[in-house]
Design an enzyme around this catalytic site. Sequence first.
Site, PDB file in Angstrom:
ATOM      1  N   HIS A 126       0.882  -1.174   0.000  1.00  0.00           N
ATOM      2  CA  HIS A 126       0.000   0.000   0.000  1.00  0.00           C
ATOM      3  C   HIS A 126       0.924   1.230   0.000  1.00  0.00           C
ATOM      4  CE1 HIS A 126      -2.825   2.910   1.814  1.00  0.00           C
ATOM      5  NE2 HIS A 126      -3.789   2.101   1.438  1.00  0.00           N
ATOM      6  N   CYS A 369      -4.696   2.455  -3.752  1.00  0.00           N
ATOM      7  CA  CYS A 369      -3.478   2.972  -3.112  1.00  0.00           C
ATOM      8  C   CYS A 369      -2.310   2.018  -3.295  1.00  0.00           C
ATOM      9  CB  CYS A 369      -3.688   3.249  -1.625  1.00  0.00           C
ATOM     10  SG  CYS A 369      -4.898   4.522  -1.306  1.00  0.00           S
TER      11      CYS A 369
HETATM   12  C1  LIG Z   1      -2.482  -3.018   3.487  1.00  0.00           C
HETATM   13  C2  LIG Z   1      -2.783  -1.635   3.963  1.00  0.00           C
HETATM   14  N1  LIG Z   1      -1.828  -0.913   4.550  1.00  0.00           N
HETATM   15  C3  LIG Z   1      -2.043   0.329   5.011  1.00  0.00           C
HETATM   16  C4  LIG Z   1      -3.276   0.928   4.878  1.00  0.00           C
HETATM   17  C5  LIG Z   1      -3.446   2.336   5.355  1.00  0.00           C
HETATM   18  O1  LIG Z   1      -4.361   2.410   6.389  1.00  0.00           O
HETATM   19  P1  LIG Z   1      -4.789   3.848   6.920  1.00  0.00           P
HETATM   20  O2  LIG Z   1      -5.372   4.569   5.767  1.00  0.00           O
HETATM   21  O3  LIG Z   1      -5.792   3.527   7.982  1.00  0.00           O
HETATM   22  O4  LIG Z   1      -3.577   4.496   7.450  1.00  0.00           O
HETATM   23  C6  LIG Z   1      -4.307   0.207   4.273  1.00  0.00           C
HETATM   24  C7  LIG Z   1      -5.652   0.786   4.123  1.00  0.00           C
HETATM   25  O5  LIG Z   1      -6.097   1.385   3.220  1.00  0.00           O
HETATM   26  C8  LIG Z   1      -4.050  -1.095   3.796  1.00  0.00           C
HETATM   27  O6  LIG Z   1      -5.010  -1.803   3.191  1.00  0.00           O
END
Ligand SMILES: Cc1ncc(COP(=O)(O)O)c(C=O)c1O
Lengths: 416, 169
Positions: A126, A369
């Site tokens: 991500h 993302c």
């Molecule tokens: C695998 C992964 N890592 C990180 C995130 C980031 O999470 P957040 O937006 O709550 O910081 C997400 C969520 O979108 C995710 O799916």
Amino acid sequence: MTTATPLDIAAIREQFPILSREVHGRPLVYLDNAATTQKPQSVIDALAGYYSTMNANIHRGLHTLAEEATTAYEDVRKQVAAFIGAPSHREIVFTRNTTESLNLLAYTLGARLRPGDEIVLTAAEHHSNLVPWQLVTQRTGAVLRFVELNDDQQIDVDTARAAINANTRIVSIVHMSNVLGSIAPVAEIAEMARSVGATMIVDAAQSAPHIPVDVNDLGADYVAFSAHKMLGPTGVGVLWGRRELLADLDPFLGGGEMISVVTREESSWAALPHKFEAGTPNIADVIAFGAALSFLNEVGMDKVAAHDAELTHYAVERLSRLEGLDIYGPADPADRSAVIAFNYRDIHSHDIATILDRSGIAVRAGHHCAQPLMRTLGVPATARASFYLYNERSEVDALVDGLLEAGERFGFERGA
Amino acid sequence: MAGNREAQNPVDLDDLYRDVILDHYRSPRNRGARDDASVSAEGFNPSCGDEIQLSVAIINGELSGLGFGGSGCSISQSSASMMTEAMTGRSIESAREMSQHIQQMLTDDEFDLDSVDLGDLEALSGVARFPVRIKCGLLAWKVLDQALANATGESVTDDSDIPTRVTSG
Ligand SMILES: Cc1ncc(COP(=O)(O)O)c(C=O)c1O
């Protein structure tokens, strides 16, 4: 059709007020749980309850409200520690979200890197576990290396071994991919990281909600996840780290709460975990997160995992029977959990999402993302259905019907 | 609020996916860059990844031909395809004017559809009723504005969240 789920879905659904609403005149079918999950009444009540009965700033007041709020907040820290098997609640740092937890690590650990040091990520990260490290490389001259996907679109021990070497200082990998749904062999990779003296970080944003996560089993040094993806409110993230490592890190943000003694020239830091919680934290949402964890504990994470796996299996089976439907990620549904990214015919995923929305079905469309992963998969975007403990087979059936309708609108015959 | 408006005047998928739009999506017109382009421009929607490259041949202040490339959803791509057809043969001024009308139609609730003759482009009016898709419909027109600004040496001010870039053809 009999369902193999171990959960009483009807009883669970009753506790989520939003699930009884309609969207465009149709019952809501919420399949965007990887983005954020819905909240049970107990979480909503905890949030309102805090503001109506004990609102106060914590750790500084000497009055009853402050004491009650501080206790409630710190109790959730203990709950989180128990939820992930952390040896001490002092190892639990509250942040805003996974992204902030990972930035905290990139900033503090990154400051120690030198030119030529290597940071190992995977092809499936991500953006939140990629961009902070890119910033580190700009500041330090360290370089990024990537664990590639194997032929089954999974991170495996062999692809990891190819990226980890004597120059590796940090290994930071996604536990469960928010696109592929695959689960990386974290314990084995952590072992490799340890053998070269590297720090091991796990992005558990998707795994913590869906499978039992025990930090001892993972063998990691740090783990990050978000409350809002596991029935909790937005605005709360968790960073777990081994106590001796957290103690050794410099602070990330400076200010109130995180200090011990402050003079004009310098300060000393508060004890763990407060050293990393500068300023007034998100008290209300942390307290409500406690209600979310209680909910998950009552259901049982083993049962949540079994339910999500069963439903994912069913969905993969039904979807793959559609002509022209491509599913990304591991071929065997047993190797994935709760997330299915797909493309259908040559219909762009945004058109799919718009058409499904008109039937009350919420899915995500786009790059999730994870733009580099999209490039690796060779697609500009995908649609994504993701499940949680309140989803049921009839909702997968609705998804399949919705896709057939989208196909018809774009001029394909209603096959399958 | 949106719910109330919808109850009075239900929004139907047919408003978005008009036959003309689906036709242009399936059989895009003027696909590909033009060798004789005087100016070109490109733009993309960071949130969804839709992208459009546009090349425009201009002879004596008249758009003699337009070609487009890129990828994205049906709305972004058919909007571009329809635009290349409808803008061919127009003066820079008239193309600009039409671009303004279309962008108003997509973003302004008060826009009066009968105030201008939009021809086939009227099919894009339904996009306005799908707020999350408006930027898909706008993309091609933002890129056209950039290309034309390059032709006249002016700069465009754009407060939308669509990044566009101009290159000389
Ligand atoms: C695998 C992964 N890592 C990180 C995130 C980031 O999470 P957040 O937006 O709550 O910081 C997400 C969520 O979108 C995710 O799916």
